[in-house]
Design a protein around this motif. Sequence first.
Motif, mmCIF file in Angstrom:
data_model
loop_
_atom_site.group_PDB
_atom_site.id
_atom_site.type_symbol
_atom_site.label_atom_id
_atom_site.label_comp_id
_atom_site.label_asym_id
_atom_site.label_seq_id
_atom_site.Cartn_x
_atom_site.Cartn_y
_atom_site.Cartn_z
ATOM 1 N N ARG B 17 -34.198 105.454 -68.129
ATOM 2 C CA ARG B 17 -33.812 105.514 -66.722
ATOM 3 C C ARG B 17 -35.016 105.730 -65.826
ATOM 4 N NH1 ARG B 17 -29.008 109.380 -65.449
ATOM 5 N NH2 ARG B 17 -29.350 108.468 -63.422
ATOM 6 N N LEU B 18 -35.946 106.548 -66.291
ATOM 7 C CA LEU B 18 -37.093 106.859 -65.440
ATOM 8 C C LEU B 18 -38.003 105.645 -65.275
ATOM 9 C CD1 LEU B 18 -37.948 110.473 -66.541
ATOM 10 C CD2 LEU B 18 -37.019 109.677 -64.373
ATOM 11 N N ALA B 20 -37.797 102.680 -64.524
ATOM 12 C CA ALA B 20 -36.656 101.851 -64.167
ATOM 13 C C ALA B 20 -36.888 100.739 -63.156
ATOM 14 C CB ALA B 20 -35.517 102.741 -63.708
ATOM 15 N N GLN B 21 -38.109 100.262 -62.988
ATOM 16 C CA GLN B 21 -38.249 99.153 -62.041
ATOM 17 C C GLN B 21 -37.853 97.864 -62.749
ATOM 18 O OE1 GLN B 21 -37.856 101.147 -59.938
ATOM 19 N NE2 GLN B 21 -39.604 102.406 -60.453
ATOM 20 N N LYS B 92 -28.099 92.407 -55.703
ATOM 21 C CA LYS B 92 -28.074 93.731 -55.089
ATOM 22 C C LYS B 92 -29.464 94.347 -55.040
ATOM 23 C CE LYS B 92 -25.387 97.970 -55.322
ATOM 24 N NZ LYS B 92 -24.169 98.570 -55.864
ATOM 25 N N ILE B 94 -32.102 97.757 -54.191
ATOM 26 C CA ILE B 94 -32.113 99.190 -54.486
ATOM 27 C C ILE B 94 -31.369 99.977 -53.413
ATOM 28 C CG2 ILE B 94 -33.651 101.202 -54.618
ATOM 29 C CD1 ILE B 94 -35.637 99.411 -56.090
ATOM 30 N N ASP B 95 -31.491 99.588 -52.154
ATOM 31 C CA ASP B 95 -30.801 100.352 -51.096
ATOM 32 C C ASP B 95 -29.306 100.073 -51.032
ATOM 33 O OD1 ASP B 95 -30.510 97.913 -49.826
ATOM 34 O OD2 ASP B 95 -31.673 98.420 -48.053
ATOM 35 N N GLY B 96 -28.802 99.171 -51.892
ATOM 36 C CA GLY B 96 -27.369 98.895 -51.908
ATOM 37 C C GLY B 96 -26.995 97.625 -51.160
ATOM 38 N N GLU B 149 -36.589 94.250 -52.833
ATOM 39 C CA GLU B 149 -36.335 95.308 -53.835
ATOM 40 C C GLU B 149 -35.094 94.976 -54.674
ATOM 41 O OE1 GLU B 149 -36.254 98.912 -51.226
ATOM 42 O OE2 GLU B 149 -38.160 99.381 -52.185
ATOM 43 N N ARG B 151 -32.504 94.648 -57.468
ATOM 44 C CA ARG B 151 -32.234 95.558 -58.577
ATOM 45 C C ARG B 151 -31.354 94.900 -59.641
ATOM 46 N NH1 ARG B 151 -31.873 99.183 -61.653
ATOM 47 N NH2 ARG B 151 -30.413 100.911 -61.825
#
Lengths: 363, 159
Positions: B17-18, B20-21, B92, B94-96, B149, B151
């Motif tokens: 998870r960390l 995670a890019q 999608k 990163i900011d949603g 960004e 995701r």
Amino acid sequence: MSSKYRLYGCLAIALALALTGWTSWRAVNTPLTPYALRFPASFGGRFTIPADNPTTEEGVYLGRLLFYDPLLSHTGTISCATCHRQERAFTDGRPKSIGVNGQPTSRNAMSLTNLLWVRQLFWDGRAGSLEEQAIMPIHHAGEMGMKPGEAARRIQHVPLYTQQFKQVFGTDSLTDTLIGKAIAQFERTLISASSRYDRYLAGKAALTEAESRGMALFMQAPDPARGIRGGNCAHCHGGPKLYQELFHNNGLDRHITDTGREAVTGMSLDRGRFRVPTLRNIALTGPYMHDGRFTTLDQVIDHYSDHVQAGPNLSRELTARQAGGLRLTAADKADLKAFLLTFTDSTFIRNPAFTRPATLSVR
Amino acid sequence: MKPFLLCTLCLLCLATRLNAQTLTISGEVARPVTLSAEDIKALPHQEVTGKDRDGKELHFSGVPVIELLKKAGVTTGGELRGENLAKYAVVKAIDGYEVVFALPEFDPAFASQVIILANRVDGAPLPAGTGPFRIVVPNEKRPARWVREVRSIDIRFAK
């Protein structure tokens, strides 16, 4: 006793039995009344109501009782409504909320408005549904402080609730999950769509000149090369509901103390991001930001204009065209504030369907 | 033994998870994939030119989205017919932020432009706030679907 009286006695008992039988039968078998959620078409249909928790008049009412009932807290003194007060658009007026242990919690209480459309709840988006969210404050040590199952046991034998749960969910055994479902039903009905700005959008009210100038600043992105000042607020707080469901860092701190969204996703690009809150009823919901650091809207506008901090993940919407802030003039700031004040929905904060139910007092 | 296993598992999860890019492709796919920036760098790249919001022409380099979809076994090419034409991709950020593409928009059998997942602009990695990955739709007049960004790409059926 004469046989005549005995006959009457028997009849009376039979009648009483039949009545109780009928009432409990009715409680289980009367079809529930679907609740009609009303909102402007512009709010759109991008929401899901779980198939196992349809919104009904009876369920909403039960949820409303629970929302206002301090029995759901460890000390019996704190209800959801302690931190979410209707007259403040369901916020508490404190920088950070205070729960059962008298200590401030870690964040500012959010306004409960138009939650029907919110898909990731809380400042960091950690709850995926209202059903899931509603039991979290009950179990939160610093908010209502109950152990799992304790809330259900506490109200299990309160006649008002036994009857209502039977009617709404058809069962005698109360659980925390059912409490969450009922509260979620009530929360879905907290729709605010009658501010002056809503009436303006519907062509039923006009804005003053200052408000109109404020609206232009709100909608417009700055373009210093062409001498255009703007707030670009609508990029994040735009649309008829006055928010976009996005996670951003709006430059509060250079050094992040609350990691926000990162704690949920584990991604460093999420550090210091928070969900964009709605600006509906913004005049009523101060103090502002996830930690309640600003007490007035003037401070908020000053922040965006002059104090945006270049911390990690600062949104490019706030920097791409102009570093450091929007550099608004004093007149711009006054206009922008005038526009923000048109978001107040006084029918919402007085709607009798959302107030503390009188039945609670005679429980 | 059990707590040890649990701990390792937790650590593993945390580590993935960390770090995670990454880009995830999931949904109506034969095999969901998660690609790191390195994985994506290793794929064949293509250059496209397009105008950003300020009207400036930019040279992007990246991987055609269709190649990424193929990796996940999305229905493309000859398979893109019948009910598969009722599929769409939700891209999608990163900011949603979310935007929708119909699958044929990515597919060279249908489209005359190449939509890429860019990782470089004018010879440099994408800047913070835009990268590591950005969708570029070269001929689109407004770059509103040039998602920054990026995701995830989720393939769904219109229902």
